[in-house]
Design a protein around this motif. Structure first.
Motif, PDB file in Angstrom:
ATOM      1  N   ALA A 110       8.738 -17.103 -39.805  1.00  0.00           N
ATOM      2  CA  ALA A 110       8.452 -16.904 -41.232  1.00  0.00           C
ATOM      3  C   ALA A 110       6.956 -16.956 -41.523  1.00  0.00           C
ATOM      4  O   ALA A 110       6.457 -16.228 -42.386  1.00  0.00           O
ATOM      5  CB  ALA A 110       9.195 -17.943 -42.071  1.00  0.00           C
ATOM      6  N   SER A 111       6.232 -17.821 -40.816  1.00  0.00           N
ATOM      7  CA  SER A 111       4.793 -17.937 -41.086  1.00  0.00           C
ATOM      8  C   SER A 111       4.036 -16.642 -40.790  1.00  0.00           C
ATOM      9  O   SER A 111       3.360 -16.109 -41.678  1.00  0.00           O
ATOM     10  CB  SER A 111       4.207 -19.114 -40.295  1.00  0.00           C
ATOM     11  OG  SER A 111       2.835 -19.259 -40.571  1.00  0.00           O
ATOM     12  N   VAL A 130      -5.812 -18.129 -38.680  1.00  0.00           N
ATOM     13  CA  VAL A 130      -4.505 -18.466 -39.244  1.00  0.00           C
ATOM     14  C   VAL A 130      -3.397 -17.797 -38.441  1.00  0.00           C
ATOM     15  O   VAL A 130      -2.366 -18.411 -38.140  1.00  0.00           O
ATOM     16  CB  VAL A 130      -4.436 -18.057 -40.733  1.00  0.00           C
ATOM     17  CG1 VAL A 130      -3.039 -18.313 -41.290  1.00  0.00           C
ATOM     18  CG2 VAL A 130      -5.474 -18.830 -41.546  1.00  0.00           C
ATOM     19  N   LEU A 131      -3.605 -16.545 -38.086  1.00  0.00           N
ATOM     20  CA  LEU A 131      -2.614 -15.845 -37.269  1.00  0.00           C
ATOM     21  C   LEU A 131      -2.487 -16.506 -35.896  1.00  0.00           C
ATOM     22  O   LEU A 131      -1.382 -16.676 -35.370  1.00  0.00           O
ATOM     23  CB  LEU A 131      -3.019 -14.377 -37.114  1.00  0.00           C
ATOM     24  CG  LEU A 131      -1.987 -13.442 -36.490  1.00  0.00           C
ATOM     25  CD1 LEU A 131      -0.704 -13.445 -37.297  1.00  0.00           C
ATOM     26  CD2 LEU A 131      -2.547 -12.035 -36.389  1.00  0.00           C
ATOM     27  N   GLY A 132      -3.622 -16.923 -35.340  1.00  0.00           N
ATOM     28  CA  GLY A 132      -3.593 -17.616 -34.059  1.00  0.00           C
ATOM     29  C   GLY A 132      -2.881 -18.950 -34.145  1.00  0.00           C
ATOM     30  O   GLY A 132      -2.117 -19.327 -33.242  1.00  0.00           O
ATOM     31  N   GLY A 133      -3.098 -19.669 -35.242  1.00  0.00           N
ATOM     32  CA  GLY A 133      -2.412 -20.941 -35.441  1.00  0.00           C
ATOM     33  C   GLY A 133      -0.916 -20.758 -35.569  1.00  0.00           C
ATOM     34  O   GLY A 133      -0.124 -21.550 -35.034  1.00  0.00           O
ATOM     35  N   ALA A 134      -0.503 -19.697 -36.271  1.00  0.00           N
ATOM     36  CA  ALA A 134       0.925 -19.406 -36.406  1.00  0.00           C
ATOM     37  C   ALA A 134       1.537 -19.096 -35.044  1.00  0.00           C
ATOM     38  O   ALA A 134       2.659 -19.524 -34.738  1.00  0.00           O
ATOM     39  CB  ALA A 134       1.132 -18.237 -37.362  1.00  0.00           C
ATOM     40  N   ALA A 135       0.798 -18.347 -34.216  1.00  0.00           N
ATOM     41  CA  ALA A 135       1.293 -18.028 -32.872  1.00  0.00           C
ATOM     42  C   ALA A 135       1.455 -19.301 -32.036  1.00  0.00           C
ATOM     43  O   ALA A 135       2.442 -19.451 -31.299  1.00  0.00           O
ATOM     44  CB  ALA A 135       0.337 -17.065 -32.186  1.00  0.00           C
TER      45      ALA A 135
END
Length: 303
Positions: A110-111, A130-135
């Motif tokens: 979802a993120s 942020v995308l890297g953190g979500a991954a």
């Protein structure tokens, strides 16, 4: 356009985030007691009728504005159908064919989906960190649940369950986008939740009638207790907090809660269900924690 958001959590935002994680983290055990005697769509109907009544009562007690134009009621209905009913129903149905571990991994998507939809629909720039953190977070949840996933055979029924779970996650994320539009109009979190859940309950009633579901009720303590917790805690309290969090930090960062709350669920499972931590699960926990720091901007402040 949706409200501007901050790049990191302030104390109130942190409190909302913690509340959300703790409440949703306990919902997995409660949902387990909802399946069995009462069909999923009817169990969800009872849950959201009660939750909508609570939220409507709170909004009225607070003297919130409750009268809105038709265009906003259309958005309330979208939130209700997508985030307050269809999302849950698809996951309940998926749970018949897919292990809960895989469901948790799917919902953790979802993120990044929220980030992608925000960029597509609202032209918001997706920050690489942020995308890297979500991954990192999704990888961490996958590591946490890897033993359960690996130990389950994957057949045609499981593939169908996985498709249902993906549909449920997408439904939740689309509901997030509709909620962002509602909040851009200055609607209070209490009013938005009350109307959204009311429309969600109406949709569940329509589905129950259309499918010929029996309007049964299980009066045993586990069912009633879990229903009360899911309606009051996991629905009314959690979604008011979640909508407020979307307003403060945006749907992408708020959606990261879906990555973190499975960790709470596992911690509870280790106490009540004899879950054993391994080196892989500890690595998964570390990845989730790292992703949490990156996504929420706790490591640094933007100038």
């Amino acid at each position: 356009m949706p409200h501007a958001t901050t790049s990191s959590l302030d104390p109130k935002g942190a409190a909302l985030y913690a509340t959300l994680i703790l409440v949703w983290g306990t919902s997995w055990i409660a949902i387990h007691h909802q399946l069995g005697v009462v069909t999923p769509v009817v169990s969800l109907l009872w849950r959201f009728v009660l939750a909508a009544s609570i939220c409507m009562g709170l909004a009225l007690i607070r003297c919130e504005r409750m009268a809105f134009p038709a265009r906003l009621h259309l958005m309330f209905a979208l939130v209700g159908v997508l985030m307050f009913s269809t999302n849950f129903l698809l996951f309940y149905l998926a749970g018949r064919h897919v292990p809960t571990g895989l469901l948790a991994v799917v919902f953790a998507l979802a993120s990044p989906i929220n980030l992608g939809l925000s960029a597509l629909l609202f032209r918001k720039q997706v920050e690489p960190r942020v995308l890297g953190g979500a991954a990192l977070g999704v990888a961490g949840v996958a590591a946490l649940y890897a033993p359960e996933i690996a130990g389950t055979g994957f057949d045609l029924a499981a593939a169908g369950g996985l498709a249902l779970a993906l549909g449920g996650t997408l439904s939740f994320c689309l509901g997030n986008m509709a909620s962002s539009v509602v909040q851009s109009e200055g609607v209070s979190d209490y009013a938005a939740t009350a109307w959204g859940m009311s429309y969600g309950a109406v949709w569940l009633l329509a589905l129950s009638l259309a499918t010929g579901a029996e309007f049964a009720f299980d009066f045993r303590v586990p069912y009633v207790a879990s229903l009360l917790w899911l309606a009051i805690g996991s629905s009314a309290v959690a979604f008011i907090a979640y909508l407020s969090l979307i307003k403060r930090i945006g749907p992408g960062r708020a959606g990261f809660a879906t990555v973190l709350f499975p960790v709470v669920a596992l911690a509870i499972s280790s106490v009540f269900e004899d879950y054993h931590w391994t080196a892989l699960s500890i690595l998964g926990l570390a990845l989730v924690a790292a992703g949490n720091v990156v996504v929420l901007g706790l490591a640094r402040k933007r100038g």
